[in-house]
Design a protein around this motif. Sequence first.
Motif, short mmCIF file in Angstrom:
data_model
loop_
_atom_site.label_atom_id
_atom_site.label_comp_id
_atom_site.label_asym_id
_atom_site.label_seq_id
_atom_site.Cartn_x
_atom_site.Cartn_y
_atom_site.Cartn_z
N GLY A 42 0.82 -1.21 0.00
CA GLY A 42 0.00 0.00 0.00
C GLY A 42 0.85 1.25 0.00
N VAL A 46 1.00 4.27 -2.80
CA VAL A 46 0.86 5.70 -2.51
C VAL A 46 2.07 6.47 -3.03
CG1 VAL A 46 0.72 7.42 -0.67
CG2 VAL A 46 -0.63 5.32 -0.52
N ALA A 251 -6.54 5.92 1.64
CA ALA A 251 -5.51 5.88 2.68
C ALA A 251 -5.85 6.82 3.83
CB ALA A 251 -4.15 6.26 2.08
N ALA A 256 -3.89 2.05 4.86
CA ALA A 256 -2.98 1.71 3.77
C ALA A 256 -3.30 0.33 3.21
CB ALA A 256 -1.53 1.75 4.27
N VAL A 259 -5.97 0.45 0.66
CA VAL A 259 -5.48 0.90 -0.66
C VAL A 259 -5.16 -0.31 -1.53
CG1 VAL A 259 -3.68 2.17 -1.88
CG2 VAL A 259 -4.59 3.06 0.26
#
Length: 506
Positions: A42, A46, A251, A256, A259
């Motif tokens: 995750g 990001v 998020a 996370a 995600v």
Amino acid sequence: MSTATTLLKGSITRVSQTFISILVAFFMMPFLIHELGDHWYGIWTVVGSLAAAYHLFDMGMASAVTRYVSSAFGKKDNQEANSIINTALVIYVVIALIIILVSIAASYSSRLFFETGSDKDLVQTLVLIIGTSIALEFPFNALAGVANAKLRFHQVALTRIAMTLLGAGLTWWYISQGHGLLALAIITFVTARISNVLYLIICKSAFPGLKFSRKSASWESGRELFQYSAWSFVIAIAYQLRNNVDNFVVAGFLSAASVTHYAVGLRLVDYIAQFLGQATNMFVPIFTGYHAQGNNQELHSKLLFITRINLVLALIAGGGLVIFGQAFISRWMGPDYSDAYWVMVILLVGRMIGFANHPLNSAMYATNKHSIVAKIDIVEVIFNLMLSLILVQYLGLIGVALGTMIPLLLLRLFVLPLFACRAIEMPVKDYYLCMARPLIAICVPLVITFIWVRSSAQVTSYPEIIVSSIVMSFICAAAGMKLAFSPSERTELRKLIPGKKLKYLI
């Protein structure tokens, strides 16, 4: 070699490149999630979304370079082409330096979001490596128009295939040895540099008269580029926000790990969109030629023809993913990721509509009226963010997906055709009518297949999913070729088919 044959060759290699990328990602995604874990995968997602935002610094310049270099080649003016390229190179070097400075600032700022020192150091290093890698790519954007204008799509695609396989091989080896995200970032950096060098070789081969000289850069060329790129920059901003804002919303409001689940559904939609886009999104130079000649009738005719092709492909690919996607995700990622299916279905609706009417976008770029697309994109992104922020609090991942799909559906299906058709002086009813035959021809076999799979068929294994998908695609494609196109359009399609038996199908 004719233009049509060259485009077909480029289409085949671009589709092959996308297919190989999807196949590689199909195996690599569960491997990386298993090796890195949901949390760090995750984080990588990001970081990738943050890195994608750096492409906003292009400011739409690549589309401007492509247009003006193509125009110079059309006039057989190598001096003008070199002036555009060298002016763009100066601009891109400055942009690259700015990105490096921003990456340094972003790498230090990223430390604020982590508690342990080792996590802070790792994320800071990742942000710096990826940011620097993207910065080094920017000067090569000055050559953006060369490969496209010379129709070297197949060479670019073959280069990307090689880099995809090299990157996948290195990633599998180093990650399986326990080297983690840092190795992944370094591999990304190295393969990008090799790709840049190969791209330079392709462009130099396509344009032997290419010369790099600071004296060739001019303020006049720079002014032309910025005038055209202004609205392209707005479109680029909207594109990046549309593709990356969801990850930050998930998020920020969920986690996370969430995600990663959202990324599974989004990734499948991206694969289909990339696959289809590589097949047909090559018509800006063609439309530009018709516009320059003042041949609106041919522009309208080809626009409607390509729209029908796009719609047939979107219905077959999108319909297949809806029908078999749930079984595929369960087999691919496991039952714990079943929530990704509805994320995929919702996002798929908007993306397939966007793909079907992408020829309108191409026509707007070709006629220098892409400000229409930019204004619609601005509205879309604003509503996307507002709806996602509201709906995520009530519906979670599904709410974020709906926040993305609803504006895309409404604006691309109703607003864009109205304004774009008016801009190119084409009756909007002609545009909507051109989609009626593909919808009827394809949706009937899709619905029958959907009912069959849901009621009686046990499609769970990879072989069953693949065979069923192929059979469905063949039936839908045959129906589409026979019923979705006019006799004159089928004649055009036959010219591109090499075999007599295949010609008979259409």
